[in-house]
Design an enzyme around this catalytic site. Structure first.
Site, short mmCIF file in Angstrom:
data_model
loop_
_atom_site.label_atom_id
_atom_site.label_comp_id
_atom_site.label_asym_id
_atom_site.label_seq_id
_atom_site.Cartn_x
_atom_site.Cartn_y
_atom_site.Cartn_z
N ASP A 272 47.96 23.36 21.84
CA ASP A 272 47.93 22.51 23.02
C ASP A 272 46.63 22.77 23.78
O ASP A 272 45.89 23.70 23.50
CB ASP A 272 49.17 22.79 23.90
CG ASP A 272 49.48 21.63 24.82
OD1 ASP A 272 50.63 21.53 25.27
OD2 ASP A 272 48.57 20.82 25.08
N GLU B 243 53.38 17.13 33.91
CA GLU B 243 53.36 18.58 33.66
C GLU B 243 53.70 19.38 34.90
O GLU B 243 54.59 18.98 35.68
CB GLU B 243 52.01 18.96 33.03
CG GLU B 243 51.72 18.16 31.75
CD GLU B 243 50.58 18.71 30.92
OE1 GLU B 243 49.80 17.92 30.40
OE2 GLU B 243 50.49 19.95 30.78
C1 GLC Z 1 48.75 18.53 27.55
C2 GLC Z 1 50.19 18.56 27.11
C3 GLC Z 1 50.43 18.03 25.72
C4 GLC Z 1 49.41 16.95 25.38
C5 GLC Z 1 48.04 17.59 25.38
C6 GLC Z 1 46.94 16.55 25.11
O1 GLC Z 1 48.44 19.70 28.24
O2 GLC Z 1 50.88 19.80 27.24
O3 GLC Z 1 51.77 17.54 25.69
O4 GLC Z 1 49.70 16.41 24.11
O5 GLC Z 1 47.74 18.26 26.58
O6 GLC Z 1 46.87 15.63 26.16
#
Ligand code: GLC
Length: 670
Positions: free
Chosen positions: A345, A541
């Site tokens: 991530d 988030e």
């Molecule tokens: C974010 C998220 C993830 C996402 C990634 C790319 O922090 O946790 O779900 O796919 O970054 O955007």
């Protein structure tokens, strides 16, 4: 610290066919392992189309083996590296120079002109640069199409997963996945970081709406969205399919709420620690993955930012998921048999204790294959390449681990047909946001509505009999009804997308007068049916955590910082409900939110009908369809609706379970 040696480019001129053919033969039988750029044979064999990895008739594993044997360590490490669009937008040649395997658009990271054509042109521009590398390995482009291709203006924006959880409709989910894939691939990206198969256990979590609810069985049932995204029978190379991602592995929704972080600018629950027993972790966190892998063949998995203590009592030393070899390699890859690629991530490995060298070594050896390392705080994908190169040189990361990672990445690219058709196939580009796609979204909105109370048969309203009086903060705000991951990462009350608001839907349906007054300051006709649409403003988030940090405002919000998240209705919304319910013939309250919101007892007594609308997306008409009986209410709660925030976490099966509405509750009409 190793020095980066730029990778040789693929010469466009003819090379010595004899030498090249011999080199290819030697590589092919693996006699000559390239020893880094200096010693490697950098002359390409006869025109690449004759090399085995170029032969689409060969099995993927043979093409992978042939290509891997031709790659230098630097080329392999480049393939394990993912930059962000903004890292390479001004200089796509960096993709060629470093042999980058992938680029992503994070939430809201769009081309200057946010149109499908501009997206496709952007992705194709990056692809051209990737194809200019010595071996011409195409690029994987990833994006969060988590409720349709929400970053793209004009895309069909579906209800977020929490609303889809209320539909209990696996066939609909597959249809939504297919439309999402078609609109994503036609605009360039071949990979979506979706679905979140998370199980949300504490609704104070800002990502509750990204889950299908609190029940892992429900998450498993709705993984049919993966079939829609990828196709069911090896269709990844079709122009209407994308690689899917089961995320976030594992236990992203099981974290404990840390009161000490509330109000401090930190995330009180997102990216926290799972303090559960290994048995609970297996049941609630791991259980969605075997079906995603074996039944739906999900092509990628993304680990969670969260930590877990993988011991019996769950109270020992929590380990970051991105650092857990036991859970990524031993459990996911070996025991569950996952043979796709694991993508980290967003800069998540930086949360692993230790130096950056420790973080890279631990996460690569844990079994992560592709590293989402956008540049921020002065570090990023270049440092990843340099650091991993040093770790490979020193033997701290074995080449076998690198080869496993690169093999998984190459296999995805072969399966997606990127070696044969690297450029965007735009044949479906005109179907983006089409009436047919929006009709499916409208159906999904209607099926996601949950009728919680309905005194005296208030609903459905008659479109003909009474005038309608509409109030509330979320009646006419398409940005609020779409929520996060829409146009921008956090979403926004002023984010405008094509579609209809709930008020639009009511006005299109009611034949009698419709009065609209957000704060209910306009006179309320006594014989009016009152509809008050309330709820949350967008977030994503940890910024959606109750007690979490306030997101810095979006320019479009005219500098107004966002309110902290509380799960409580705003004073204005509560006042609008009181005003309308006191004067109208009857009053319906519709809650537009990513999670349950607290309905104060005194309001419960005044409200005649209560509907959970979740985050419906672009098709507000779907809310009106059920309000006026064009479609019946069939939705069921995907999570428990608490009486107070203090009851959180509260889930079906708890002792002394006494919520306002139970998991699975939902009244039907007609
Ligand atoms: C974010 C998220 C993830 C996402 C990634 C790319 O922090 O946790 O779900 O796919 O970054 O955007």
């Amino acid at each position: 610290m190793s020095v980066h040696v730029p990778l040789p480019r693929r010469s466009r001129g003819r090379r010595s066919a004899v030498l090249g053919a011999a080199a290819a033969a030697v590589f092919a039988i693996g006699l000559l392992q390239p020893q880094g750029t200096a010693g490697a044979d950098t002359t390409a064999a006869s025109p690449q189309k004759q090399l085995p990895y170029r032969d689409a008739k060969l099995p993927t594993k043979d093409r992978v083996a042939d290509l891997l044997a031709r790659m230098t360590p630097a080329e392999k490490i480049g393939q394990m590296t993912q930059a962000e669009r903004y890292d390479v937008a001004d200089d796509p040649s960096l993709i060629t120079e470093y042999g980058l395997g992938s680029v992503l658009s994070g939430g809201g990271s769009t081309p200057a002109r946010n149109t499908a054509e501009a997206w496709a042109d952007m992705v194709d521009g990056f692809q051209e640069a990737a194809l200019d590398s010595r071996l011409g390995i195409p690029l994987l482009y990833g994006v969060d199409s988590v409720h349709g291709h929400g970053n793209l203006k004009g895309a069909t924006v579906f209800p977020h997963n929490i609303g889809l959880g209320a539909t209990r409709d696996p066939k609909l989910l597959e249809k939504i996945g297919h439309i999402t894939a078609e609109e994503t691939r036609a605009s360039g990206p071949q990979w979506s970081f979706a679905p979140c198969v998370c199980v949300a256990r504490d609704d104070r979590w800002g990502r509750t709406y990204e889950s299908f609810g609190e029940d892992p069985n429900l998450a498993r049932r709705l993984e049919t969205v993966i079939d829609g995204l990828q196709g069911r029978r090896g269709q990844l190379d079709d122009p209407d399919r994308v690689l899917a991602t089961a995320k976030h592995y594992a236990g992203d929704g099981l974290t404990s709420y840390d009161e000490s972080k509330a109000g401090t600018g930190q995330y009180p629950i997102d990216q926290g620690v799972d303090e559960v027993s290994s048995r609970e972790f297996a049941k609630l966190a791991l259980s969605p993955y075997p079906t995603a892998i074996h039944r739906h063949k999900v092509g990628s998995v993304m680990p969670s930012f969260s930590s877990v203590d993988w011991t019996e009592d769950g109270l020992g030393n929590p380990v970051k998921m991105h650092a857990s070899k036991e859970l990524i390699t031993d459990v996911l890859k070996d025991r569950m048999g996952f043979d796709g690629l694991v993508v980290s991530d967003w800069r998540a490995i930086h949360q692993i204790p230790g130096t950056y060298e420790d973080q890279v070594r631990i996460s690569v050896n844990a079994g992560i294959d592709l590293f989402m390392e956008p540049t921020a705080d002065g570090t990023g994908w270049r440092d990843f390449i340099t650091t991993l190169t040093g770790l490979v040189d020193s033997g701290a990361v074995p080449m076998a681990r690198i080869d496993d990672a690169v093999s998984r990445i190459l296999a995805a690219k072969f399966e997606l047909g990127l070696f044969e058709k690297p450029m965007t196939d735009r044949r479906h580009i005109d179907e983006i946001g089409s009436p047919a796609h929006r009709a499916v979204a409208r159906q999904a909105v209607a099926e996601s509505q949950v009728l919680l109370t309905n005194k005296r048969g208030t609903l459905p309203l008659s479109a003909k009999k009474s005038p309608v009086y509409v109030a509330g903060s979320n009646a006419d705000n398409i940005g609020n009804q779409a929520g996060g991951w829409t146009i921008t990462w956090q979403g926004g009350s002023t984010n405008d997308i094509p579609g209809e608001t709930i008020l639009d839907g009511i006005e299109a349906t009611a034949t009698k007068d419709v009065t609209w007054s957000e704060d209910a300051s306009a006179p309320v006709p006594a014989n009016a049916a009152g509809v008050v649409v309330v709820g949350e403003t967008p977030y994503a988030e940890g910024f959606g955590d109750v007690g979490g940090p306030q997101w810095a405002y979006d320019p479009g919000d005219h500098g107004v910082p966002r309110p902290p998240k509380t799960m409580l209705l705003s004073d204005a919304d509560q006042q609008a409900i009181r005003t309308v319910c006191a004067q109208a013939k009857n009053c319906t309250v519709v809650v537009v939110s990513g999670r349950p919101m607290i309905i104060p007892p005194d309001l419960q007594g005044q409200i005649d009908a209560l509907v959970a609308a979740w985050l419906p997306g672009s098709e507000g008409l779907g809310v009106a369809d059920t309000l006026f009986g064009r479609r019946p209410y069939t939705g069921k709660l995907p999570l428990t609706w608490p009486r107070t925030v203090a009851q959180e976490p509260i889930n079906i099966g708890d002792r002394d379970y006494d919520p306002l509405f139970r998991f699975g509750h939902g009244l039907r009409t007609r």
